[in-house]
Design a protein around this motif. Sequence first.
Motif, mmCIF file in Angstrom:
data_model
loop_
_atom_site.group_PDB
_atom_site.id
_atom_site.type_symbol
_atom_site.label_atom_id
_atom_site.label_comp_id
_atom_site.label_asym_id
_atom_site.label_seq_id
_atom_site.Cartn_x
_atom_site.Cartn_y
_atom_site.Cartn_z
ATOM 1 N N LEU A 88 -6.593 -0.623 -4.083
ATOM 2 C CA LEU A 88 -6.351 -1.542 -2.969
ATOM 3 C C LEU A 88 -5.576 -2.732 -3.512
ATOM 4 C CD1 LEU A 88 -7.011 -2.210 0.043
ATOM 5 C CD2 LEU A 88 -8.970 -3.508 -0.823
ATOM 6 N N GLN B 240 0.822 -1.211 0.000
ATOM 7 C CA GLN B 240 0.000 0.000 0.000
ATOM 8 C C GLN B 240 0.859 1.265 0.000
ATOM 9 O OE1 GLN B 240 -3.245 -0.199 2.815
ATOM 10 N NE2 GLN B 240 -4.202 -1.832 1.657
ATOM 11 N N LEU C 129 -5.274 0.121 4.842
ATOM 12 C CA LEU C 129 -5.611 1.222 3.951
ATOM 13 C C LEU C 129 -6.053 2.445 4.758
ATOM 14 C CD1 LEU C 129 -6.115 2.200 1.006
ATOM 15 C CD2 LEU C 129 -8.454 1.336 1.252
ATOM 16 N N VAL D 82 -11.113 -0.214 -5.870
ATOM 17 C CA VAL D 82 -11.069 -1.560 -5.285
ATOM 18 C C VAL D 82 -11.509 -2.543 -6.358
ATOM 19 C CG1 VAL D 82 -11.429 -0.756 -2.936
ATOM 20 C CG2 VAL D 82 -13.414 -1.360 -4.334
#
Length: 334
Positions: free
Chosen positions: A41, A28, A97, A110
């Motif tokens: 993501l 991330q 996240l 996502v």
Amino acid sequence: MTDLAWPWSAGAATGIGSLPGTDVAEAQRVVLGELPALPHLPELPERGPGADLIGRTGGLLVELPVELYAGRWRVAPRPGRDLRRARDLMERDLDQLAEQAEEYAGTVKVQAAGPYTLAASLDLPIGGRMLRDPGAVRDLAGSLAEGLRAHVAAVARRLPRATVLLQLDEPSLPTVLAGHVPTESGLGTYRPVAQPDAADLLRTVVEAVGVPVVLHCCAPDVPLELFRSAGAAAVALDLSLVRDLDPLGEAIDAGLGLLAGAAPATPPPAGGAPTSAQVADRVRQIWDRLGFPRRRLAEQVVITPACGLAGASPQYVRAVLEACRDAGRRLAED
């Protein structure tokens, strides 16, 4: 075509989904650092069952538990260990996240498997793919729609200032439409699904989630007209697999956004990652061949790698994401 407001900023770049490794915090950090205009993501399939596309999406299904059996995912009679693992991995990813991007105020993407790729991959309890039973496929789509709506809401709660964009991965859809998905014996194939039926079922999922949806397919013969009629805001594809530009031009002219896979997902034999100038030129050339005005390019198109990056080295991942990001900026400056 009227002017549209795209769910991303001009000159944006993003990833398709998967990255190598098992450290989600590091993944991330890479995504947020290299893709600030449209982070996604990350998915880390190397973490094992439940981190793969099918298991990860199976964990989102509502009242349709899944489990691993003989190395394959199938519908289970009740929730068990495999489902808990998939859901725990996703929860950890969303917590991470939130920790790293709590103040992020742009669009975040996502990803999940679409209903036909799930139906071609999940087994029924009695054996055979869910694809063999149209009623089971409809139930699967309803469960997926409900689960995705909850998933999008969970992301929005963790990132209250962000806007969510959902990508549905349908790599198996062309083989489903063509009737080329093999039966469990390998001696036959399942019946093809008619394009209007597929569009209707996809539309039920797209309309249920409440956010713009990108339909992604990095296989040849992407069914662009089907994706458009299903209500997608954008399509994601590998530019190197586009043989006929006319359907792509028609989709863009009709108002679809394009996530253009313009950089190889693994290093080519000749060397490392392409430069940002090479990536930008690749997209410009196709755009110019389609005959659209350059002023629309940076607004309607997002630059991406050709597909997921799980098979690449960490060094290549950083280099190719940086090239995509800077290519997007080059296009915005044209």
